[in-house]
Write an enzyme that holds these catalytic residues in place. Structure first.
Site, short mmCIF file in Angstrom:
data_model
loop_
_atom_site.label_atom_id
_atom_site.label_comp_id
_atom_site.label_asym_id
_atom_site.label_seq_id
_atom_site.Cartn_x
_atom_site.Cartn_y
_atom_site.Cartn_z
N GLY A 215 104.35 47.00 49.44
CA GLY A 215 105.05 48.42 50.31
C GLY A 215 104.38 49.36 49.46
O GLY A 215 103.60 49.47 48.56
N ASN A 216 105.22 50.50 49.64
CA ASN A 216 104.99 51.59 48.82
C ASN A 216 106.28 52.67 48.76
O ASN A 216 107.12 52.06 49.12
CB ASN A 216 103.86 52.67 49.59
CG ASN A 216 104.32 52.98 50.95
OD1 ASN A 216 105.04 53.85 50.98
ND2 ASN A 216 103.64 52.39 52.00
N TYR A 217 106.12 53.71 47.87
CA TYR A 217 107.48 54.55 47.66
C TYR A 217 107.99 55.46 48.60
O TYR A 217 108.94 55.95 48.33
CB TYR A 217 107.25 55.28 46.19
CG TYR A 217 107.15 54.50 44.97
CD1 TYR A 217 107.96 53.51 44.70
CD2 TYR A 217 105.75 54.36 44.25
CE1 TYR A 217 107.88 53.01 43.50
CE2 TYR A 217 105.61 53.82 43.20
CZ TYR A 217 106.60 52.75 42.71
OH TYR A 217 106.58 52.21 41.75
N ALA A 283 104.14 56.01 55.93
CA ALA A 283 103.02 55.79 55.03
C ALA A 283 102.86 54.29 55.35
O ALA A 283 103.42 53.37 54.67
CB ALA A 283 103.67 55.86 53.46
#
Ligand code: C5P
Length: 406
Positions: A215-217, A283
């Site tokens: 995943g990402n932030y 994102a």
């Protein structure tokens, strides 16, 4: 562009609580009055220790309300009537104590009772010392206020009355007035009435096994702010959201929660044909594991695993290929070098109409924060720089820029 004229004739309840920043409330009041608003001041008893009701009643040309009754006449001040009268309520400064009472319904003074009766938009401008601001109880209470739909006007970092330096300074009165004016301007703006808008937001999670993912932030805050802004301007919004901890407020937002890029693609391709505008703010993970194991990968009994990745679909580019004349497709970019040139290349490659470049250079912009600074790049290559401001206001600037020719 200033929207101060949107305050003309508006009824504002200005709630003032007992903090040092209360001295700035006089300036705030003055600016509201100057912009043509009618202001009723409601003070907590302790606010009077910091600024006198006489100053405030002179500036507002109305008696200041603080108690439930006027002692000598027995006149009852109806918080219900005030709540109904108000086109908005602005609590500035809001101390940790008042924020806590508002979050939990502790209605032991006129200000909190008026807040609980208010039917209109509430703006809260916290001001307190940095440690109080950073305390988990303040954070939790502010999150509660946000979940009630209140707009938090974030305090700034800087020199505090305690002599310490940190986050807790009330936002400057000029900026508070602008936030409130922008709110009324966008509410009276029905430029997107009857239009359908598709927005993607947040990260995607790509499963490795039942308990792990790539995943990402991304917090989703920018995409959610865009969805609220479009809905406020009259649009019917489909918000396709990856895993985020956010709520939507406007009834015209239909939210579809997804997890992976492929789920996001499916939801977007289903909604895009009907949309006049699509804003790709998510994102999206570029890669996903080639295989998802259906059992948890164990540390014992296994060799160190190798993750083989495959490319995820590019949702923006897929919609770009399917785009009909008249549809407006907007992408976002985060670049570390040759920012504008790379963003323009992306705009062309994905067949976008606009690309919004997130600034990597400005502290306070980007992932997770409540503020952002962006550049909006048009097909003609013109660049509009939007300096650091709240993501709500950045959303307003973006929507204004991309709808100018629609
Ligand atoms: O190529 P890059 O990821 O930098 O492009 C960013 C833009 O493309 C954003 O608007 C993002 O939402 C969109 N995107 C997408 N699907 C992907 C990757 C990016 O829609 N797989």
């Amino acid at each position: 562009m200033s929207n101060l004229s949107a305050l003309q004739g508006k009824h504002i309840v200005l709630g003032i609580t007992g903090g040092i920043a209360a001295y700035k409330s006089a300036t705030l009041l003055r600016l509201f009055i100057k912009a043509g608003a009618e202001v009723q001041v409601v003070m907590t008893p302790s606010a009077k220790e910091f600024i006198t009701p006489v100053t405030l009643s002179a500036l507002s040309q109305k008696p200041v309300v603080s108690e439930f009754f006027t002692a000598n006449t027995g006149e009852w001040h109806s918080h219900v009537d005030l709540g109904l009268w108000a086109d908005c309520m602005v609590i500035a400064p809001a101390t940790a104590s008042t924020i806590g009472k508002m979050a939990n319904g502790v209605a032991d003074n006129m200000l909190v009772t008026t807040y609980l009766s208010a039917k209109s938009q509430v703006f809260v401008a916290p001001a307190m010392d940095l440690d109080m601001m950073a305390h988990p109880s303040t954070t939790r209470n502010i999150e509660s206020l946000k979940s009630y739909g209140n707009i938090i006007i974030e305090p700034q970092s800087g020199f505090l009355a305690s002599g310490l330096t940190g986050k807790g300074r009330m936002e400057e009165p000029e900026n508070i007035v602008e936030v409130v004016a922008d709110f009324f301007a966008s509410r009276s703006d029905s430029s997107l009435a009857g239009k359908k808008v598709l927005v993607t937001a947040g990260p995607t999670y790509e499963k490795i096994d039942p308990v792990r993912f790539i995943g990402n932030y991304s917090s989703g805050k920018m995409g959610f702010a865009l969805a609220e802004e479009c809905a406020a301007r009259g649009a019917e919004v489909t918000l396709v959201a990856g895993p985020v901890a956010l709520t939507t407020h406007h009834p015209s937002i239909r939210r579809i929660d997804v997890e992976s890029a492929r789920e996001m693609l499916d939801a977007c391709t289903a909604s895009f044909p009907d949309a006049e505008i699509a804003i790709m703010c998510a994102a999206v993970a570029d890669y996903r594991p080639e295989q998802m194991t259906d059992k948890k990968i164990k540390r014992e009994h296994t060799e160190v695993p190798t993750l083989r990745l495959v490319k995820n679909p590019d949702i923006a580019a897929t919609l770009g290929k399917a785009k009909r004349p008249g549809q407006v497709l907007v992408g976002f970019a985060l670049e570390t070098d040759n920012e504008v040139a790379n963003a323009v290349e992306k705009l062309e490659r994905k067949n976008l109409d606009y690309i919004v470049l997130n600034s990597m250079r400005v502290a306070g912009a980007g992932f997770g924060t409540d503020t952002n600074a962006v550049s909006i790049i048009s097909p003609q290559g013109t660049v509009k720089d939007v300096p650091l401001m709240s993501k709500d206001r950045v959303a307003g600037e973006i929507i204004t820029a991309i709808t100018q020719k629609n």
